[in-house]
Motif scaffolding. Structure first.
Motif, PDB file in Angstrom:
ATOM      1  N   TYR A  55       0.844  -1.191   0.000  1.00  0.00           N
ATOM      2  CA  TYR A  55       0.000   0.000   0.000  1.00  0.00           C
ATOM      3  C   TYR A  55       0.880   1.242   0.000  1.00  0.00           C
ATOM      4  CZ  TYR A  55      -4.076  -2.881   0.925  1.00  0.00           C
ATOM      5  OH  TYR A  55      -5.078  -3.797   0.820  1.00  0.00           O
ATOM      6  N   ASP A 111      -6.200 -13.978   1.093  1.00  0.00           N
ATOM      7  CA  ASP A 111      -7.302 -13.800   0.154  1.00  0.00           C
ATOM      8  C   ASP A 111      -8.043 -12.495   0.424  1.00  0.00           C
ATOM      9  OD1 ASP A 111      -9.054 -14.754  -1.975  1.00  0.00           O
ATOM     10  OD2 ASP A 111     -10.542 -15.010  -0.384  1.00  0.00           O
ATOM     11  N   LEU A 140      -6.009  -9.559  -0.764  1.00  0.00           N
ATOM     12  CA  LEU A 140      -6.030  -9.456  -2.220  1.00  0.00           C
ATOM     13  C   LEU A 140      -7.354  -8.884  -2.710  1.00  0.00           C
ATOM     14  CD1 LEU A 140      -4.266 -12.803  -3.171  1.00  0.00           C
ATOM     15  CD2 LEU A 140      -3.355 -10.495  -3.472  1.00  0.00           C
ATOM     16  N   VAL A 141      -8.451  -9.295  -2.101  1.00  0.00           N
ATOM     17  CA  VAL A 141      -9.769  -8.760  -2.464  1.00  0.00           C
ATOM     18  C   VAL A 141      -9.815  -7.263  -2.179  1.00  0.00           C
ATOM     19  CG1 VAL A 141     -12.219  -8.791  -1.850  1.00  0.00           C
ATOM     20  CG2 VAL A 141     -11.014 -10.930  -2.261  1.00  0.00           C
ATOM     21  N   GLN A 142      -9.305  -6.864  -1.016  1.00  0.00           N
ATOM     22  CA  GLN A 142      -9.287  -5.434  -0.661  1.00  0.00           C
ATOM     23  C   GLN A 142      -8.475  -4.639  -1.674  1.00  0.00           C
ATOM     24  OE1 GLN A 142      -8.108  -4.686   3.396  1.00  0.00           O
ATOM     25  NE2 GLN A 142      -9.379  -6.360   4.138  1.00  0.00           N
ATOM     26  N   LYS A 143      -7.319  -5.174  -2.077  1.00  0.00           N
ATOM     27  CA  LYS A 143      -6.483  -4.479  -3.055  1.00  0.00           C
ATOM     28  C   LYS A 143      -7.211  -4.363  -4.384  1.00  0.00           C
ATOM     29  CE  LYS A 143      -2.065  -4.639  -3.399  1.00  0.00           C
ATOM     30  NZ  LYS A 143      -1.821  -3.265  -3.088  1.00  0.00           N
ATOM     31  N   GLU A 144      -7.878  -5.424  -4.803  1.00  0.00           N
ATOM     32  CA  GLU A 144      -8.595  -5.410  -6.074  1.00  0.00           C
ATOM     33  C   GLU A 144      -9.746  -4.412  -6.018  1.00  0.00           C
ATOM     34  OE1 GLU A 144      -9.103  -6.078  -9.918  1.00  0.00           O
ATOM     35  OE2 GLU A 144      -7.490  -6.930  -8.736  1.00  0.00           O
ATOM     36  N   GLU A 145     -10.474  -4.382  -4.906  1.00  0.00           N
ATOM     37  CA  GLU A 145     -11.578  -3.427  -4.765  1.00  0.00           C
ATOM     38  C   GLU A 145     -11.062  -1.990  -4.777  1.00  0.00           C
ATOM     39  OE1 GLU A 145     -13.640  -4.700  -1.240  1.00  0.00           O
ATOM     40  OE2 GLU A 145     -14.678  -6.309  -2.318  1.00  0.00           O
ATOM     41  N   LYS A 173      -8.369  -0.989  -6.275  1.00  0.00           N
ATOM     42  CA  LYS A 173      -7.947  -0.727  -7.647  1.00  0.00           C
ATOM     43  C   LYS A 173      -9.168  -0.405  -8.510  1.00  0.00           C
ATOM     44  CE  LYS A 173      -4.857  -3.501  -9.309  1.00  0.00           C
ATOM     45  NZ  LYS A 173      -4.196  -4.660  -9.913  1.00  0.00           N
ATOM     46  N   GLU A 174     -10.248  -1.174  -8.330  1.00  0.00           N
ATOM     47  CA  GLU A 174     -11.489  -0.929  -9.082  1.00  0.00           C
ATOM     48  C   GLU A 174     -12.016   0.469  -8.779  1.00  0.00           C
ATOM     49  OE1 GLU A 174     -13.408  -2.767 -11.256  1.00  0.00           O
ATOM     50  OE2 GLU A 174     -11.744  -4.172 -11.402  1.00  0.00           O
ATOM     51  N   SER A 175     -11.984   0.845  -7.515  1.00  0.00           N
ATOM     52  CA  SER A 175     -12.455   2.163  -7.100  1.00  0.00           C
ATOM     53  C   SER A 175     -11.622   3.259  -7.760  1.00  0.00           C
ATOM     54  CB  SER A 175     -12.380   2.286  -5.582  1.00  0.00           C
ATOM     55  OG  SER A 175     -12.756   3.574  -5.179  1.00  0.00           O
TER      56      SER A 175
END
Length: 70
Positions: free
Chosen positions: A19, A45, A48-53, A55-57
């Protein structure tokens, strides 16, 4: 060679340190040693989901910004 559990703990620490703008995280392996592999993998997991979310944001925000500029 690192044990599987120590490697998972190291992976968690590395994910936390990706981060931008956040002080480095150092995890004392003894604190997570009581957790089993499944729990540690679940933490990875979740990170990784938090990072992907996040990134999407960021992508959504950037797209809105681009539309406003045009």
């Amino acid at each position: 060679m690192l044990s599987r559990k120590k490697k998972l703990i190291e992976d968690i620490q590395n994910l936390l340190n990706t981060y931008i703008g956040v002080n480095p995280t150092f995890i004392n392996p003894d604190l997570l040693e009581f957790m089993d592999d499944v729990t540690l993998i679940s933490i990875i997991d979740s990170l990784l989901v938090q990072k992907e979310e996040a990134k999407e944001s960021d992508v959504q925000w950037l797209e809105k910004f681009k539309k406003q500029e045009n």
